[in-house]
Design an enzyme around this catalytic site. Structure first.
Site, PDB file in Angstrom:
ATOM      1  CB  SER A 120      29.428  20.285  41.386  1.00 27.17           C
ATOM      2  OG  SER A 120      28.788  19.286  40.435  1.00 27.17           O
ATOM      3  CG  ASN A 191      27.356  24.449  42.231  1.00 27.40           C
ATOM      4  OD1 ASN A 191      27.438  25.509  41.581  1.00 27.40           O
ATOM      5  ND2 ASN A 191      28.005  23.272  41.974  1.00 27.40           N
TER       6      ASN A 191
HETATM    7  N1  3HC Z   1      41.303  26.129  30.415  1.00 29.81           N
HETATM    8  C1  3HC Z   1      42.377  26.976  30.285  1.00 29.81           C
HETATM    9  N2  3HC Z   1      42.481  28.224  29.766  1.00 29.81           N
HETATM   10  C2  3HC Z   1      41.448  28.653  29.367  1.00 29.81           C
HETATM   11  C3  3HC Z   1      40.144  27.898  29.366  1.00 29.81           C
HETATM   12  C4  3HC Z   1      40.179  26.752  29.829  1.00 29.81           C
HETATM   13  N3  3HC Z   1      39.086  25.939  29.951  1.00 29.81           N
HETATM   14  N4  3HC Z   1      39.187  28.464  28.642  1.00 29.81           N
HETATM   15  C5  3HC Z   1      39.645  29.668  28.150  1.00 29.81           C
HETATM   16  N5  3HC Z   1      41.106  29.488  28.552  1.00 29.81           N
HETATM   17  C6  3HC Z   1      42.268  30.690  28.339  1.00 29.81           C
HETATM   18  C7  3HC Z   1      42.155  30.985  26.925  1.00 29.81           C
HETATM   19  O1  3HC Z   1      43.531  30.749  26.345  1.00 29.81           O
HETATM   20  C8  3HC Z   1      41.711  32.502  26.532  1.00 29.81           C
HETATM   21  O2  3HC Z   1      42.682  33.009  25.793  1.00 29.81           O
HETATM   22  P1  3HC Z   1      42.479  33.137  24.271  1.00 29.81           P
HETATM   23  O3  3HC Z   1      40.902  33.266  23.799  1.00 29.81           O
HETATM   24  O4  3HC Z   1      43.057  34.260  23.913  1.00 29.81           O
HETATM   25  O5  3HC Z   1      42.999  31.759  23.701  1.00 29.81           O
HETATM   26  C9  3HC Z   1      41.966  33.116  28.068  1.00 29.81           C
HETATM   27  O6  3HC Z   1      41.849  31.806  28.856  1.00 29.81           O
HETATM   28  C10 3HC Z   1      40.905  34.020  28.456  1.00 29.81           C
HETATM   29  O7  3HC Z   1      39.837  33.779  28.043  1.00 29.81           O
HETATM   30  P2  3HC Z   1      38.573  34.749  27.705  1.00 29.81           P
HETATM   31  O8  3HC Z   1      39.201  35.895  26.871  1.00 29.81           O
HETATM   32  O9  3HC Z   1      37.650  34.049  27.160  1.00 29.81           O
HETATM   33  O10 3HC Z   1      38.357  35.291  29.081  1.00 29.81           O
HETATM   34  P3  3HC Z   1      37.440  36.342  29.744  1.00 29.81           P
HETATM   35  O11 3HC Z   1      37.989  37.490  30.294  1.00 29.81           O
HETATM   36  O12 3HC Z   1      36.552  36.401  28.681  1.00 29.81           O
HETATM   37  O13 3HC Z   1      36.668  35.376  30.746  1.00 29.81           O
HETATM   38  C11 3HC Z   1      35.695  33.711  31.910  1.00 29.81           C
HETATM   39  C12 3HC Z   1      36.212  34.169  30.591  1.00 29.81           C
HETATM   40  C13 3HC Z   1      36.676  33.390  33.220  1.00 29.81           C
HETATM   41  C14 3HC Z   1      34.995  31.964  31.460  1.00 29.81           C
HETATM   42  C15 3HC Z   1      34.343  34.870  32.198  1.00 29.81           C
HETATM   43  O14 3HC Z   1      33.601  34.775  31.019  1.00 29.81           O
HETATM   44  C16 3HC Z   1      33.627  34.257  33.594  1.00 29.81           C
HETATM   45  O15 3HC Z   1      34.065  34.419  34.730  1.00 29.81           O
HETATM   46  N6  3HC Z   1      32.506  33.633  33.232  1.00 29.81           N
HETATM   47  C17 3HC Z   1      31.722  32.898  34.184  1.00 29.81           C
HETATM   48  C18 3HC Z   1      32.154  31.698  34.455  1.00 29.81           C
HETATM   49  C19 3HC Z   1      31.440  30.764  35.582  1.00 29.81           C
HETATM   50  O16 3HC Z   1      30.510  31.469  36.227  1.00 29.81           O
HETATM   51  N7  3HC Z   1      31.852  29.761  35.738  1.00 29.81           N
HETATM   52  C20 3HC Z   1      30.896  28.915  36.917  1.00 29.81           C
HETATM   53  C21 3HC Z   1      30.366  27.863  36.298  1.00 29.81           C
HETATM   54  S1  3HC Z   1      29.564  27.044  37.668  1.00 29.81           S
HETATM   55  C22 3HC Z   1      30.373  25.665  38.091  1.00 29.81           C
HETATM   56  O17 3HC Z   1      31.569  25.613  37.527  1.00 29.81           O
HETATM   57  C23 3HC Z   1      30.228  24.896  38.914  1.00 29.81           C
HETATM   58  C24 3HC Z   1      30.062  23.495  38.797  1.00 29.81           C
HETATM   59  O18 3HC Z   1      29.996  22.637  40.049  1.00 29.81           O
HETATM   60  C25 3HC Z   1      28.850  23.149  37.874  1.00 29.81           C
END
Ligand code: 3HC
Length: 284
Positions: A120, A191
């Protein structure tokens, strides 16, 4: 170069397991490598758990779930990547271990295999320079949680050749992601923007004396973020975020890239977010 039949994923932590899940769900035979059999099993259990949840929610047939889990082979040996057409690396975010790994993969994999890093904040070009064929090294940067976040950045290093680059792009689409093309600059696209922005958010905690809960409420309700910055840093991992900030600060010398002292103190105290059970919030 072109058709991807077998994929290897090196490192089955949160990112690697998520990437392996995407591959097996897309019907691709996948070899996942961890340093111990126990860690490999833990990742397989996690993938199985998330796919079971999809079955329970009517998003996936039970048979398709079982076939997907069956497509994942676990190993502790890099030699098992010899037949892979694409290997995606998702190990620790340190340059030297990644360079050593790519030198090994370069030796083990066939000449047509594409080697991708999920780094990243490190330089894909520096990782590629550890191989004898840097033309086949590309960045495939997924976002956490990989199965849910649509984006993958397809990163072109200085010497990346066109065919492997397009192969990586097409593979990103095949596993259901939305790829974007970019060059190998510090932080790539997202990022470069998100890390200083999250650092600003954390500094605001001290400056405006808002609570983490209210800051998260503010950014969700006032800026339309799907999740607040404190919850997001907890999800990414405070150690991972601090490390990425340090790497970008080292390269750009922009003060906003530097990790806020509050996050460094949390990292030092072992408050790493979800994975340690406590960060800005407490987790079960
Ligand atoms: N892997 C697979 N499936 C997953 C999971 C994972 N890690 N985490 C959750 N799920 C599944 C679960 O089964 C969940 O359903 P359940 O709770 O009924 O079991 C389902 O996905 C849906 O989960 P949520 O109901 O929590 O889904 P949301 O609609 O709330 O969305 C989210 C969750 C997509 C994480 C949303 O909150 C979001 O977009 N957040 C922002 C995340 C973000 O910005 N990420 C980027 C970070 S920066 C990065 O990664 C860069 C790196 O280089 C550091």
């Amino acid at each position: 170069m072109g058709e991807i039949r077998n994929v290897g994923v090196v490192g089955l932590g949160a990112m690697g397991a998520g990437i392996a899940q995407l591959c097996v769900e897309a019907g691709v035979d996948t070899v996942g490598r961890e340093v111990s059999a126990e860690l490999g099993e833990k990742a397989r259990d996690q993938i199985g758990h998330f796919l079971t949840r999809k079955v329970e929610k009517g998003q996936l047939e039970q048979a398709a779930r079982d076939e997907a889990v069956g497509r994942l082979t676990l190993t502790t040996e890099l030699d098992d990547f010899a037949d892979c057409d694409l290997v995606i690396e998702a190990i620790v975010e340190e340059l030297e271990p990644k360079r050593e790994l790519f030198a090994e993969l370069d030796r083990i994999c066939g000449p047509a295999a594409v080697l991708a890093t999920n780094t990243s904040a490190l330089s894909v070009t520096e990782i590629a320079a550890a191989t004898t064929k840097p033309g086949r090294v590309v960045g495939m940067h997924f976002f956490n949680p990989a199965p849910l976040m649509p984006l993958v950045e397809i990163v072109r290093a200085e010497l990346t050749a066109d065919a492997p680059y397009e192969t990586a792009y097409a593979f990103g689409e095949r596993i259901g992601k939305t790829p974007i093309r970019c060059h190998d600059t510090p932080g790539f696209v997202v990022n470069r923007v998100l890390i200083p922005l999250l650092n600003d958010c954390i500094r605001v905690l001290d400056e405006s004396r808002v609570t983490p809960e209210d800051l998260d409420t503010g950014m969700k309700g006032g800026a339309g973020w799907p999740m607040g910055p404190c919850a997001l840093v907890d999800l990414v991992g405070i150690d991972v975020h601090v490390h990425a900030s340090e790497a970008l600060y080292e390269k750009t010398r922009e003060p906003r890239m530097a990790p806020p002292p509050r996050l460094v103190a949390m990292r030092n105290a072992g408050l790493l977010g979800r994975k340690s059970g406590r960060g800005f919030y407490a987790y079960d």
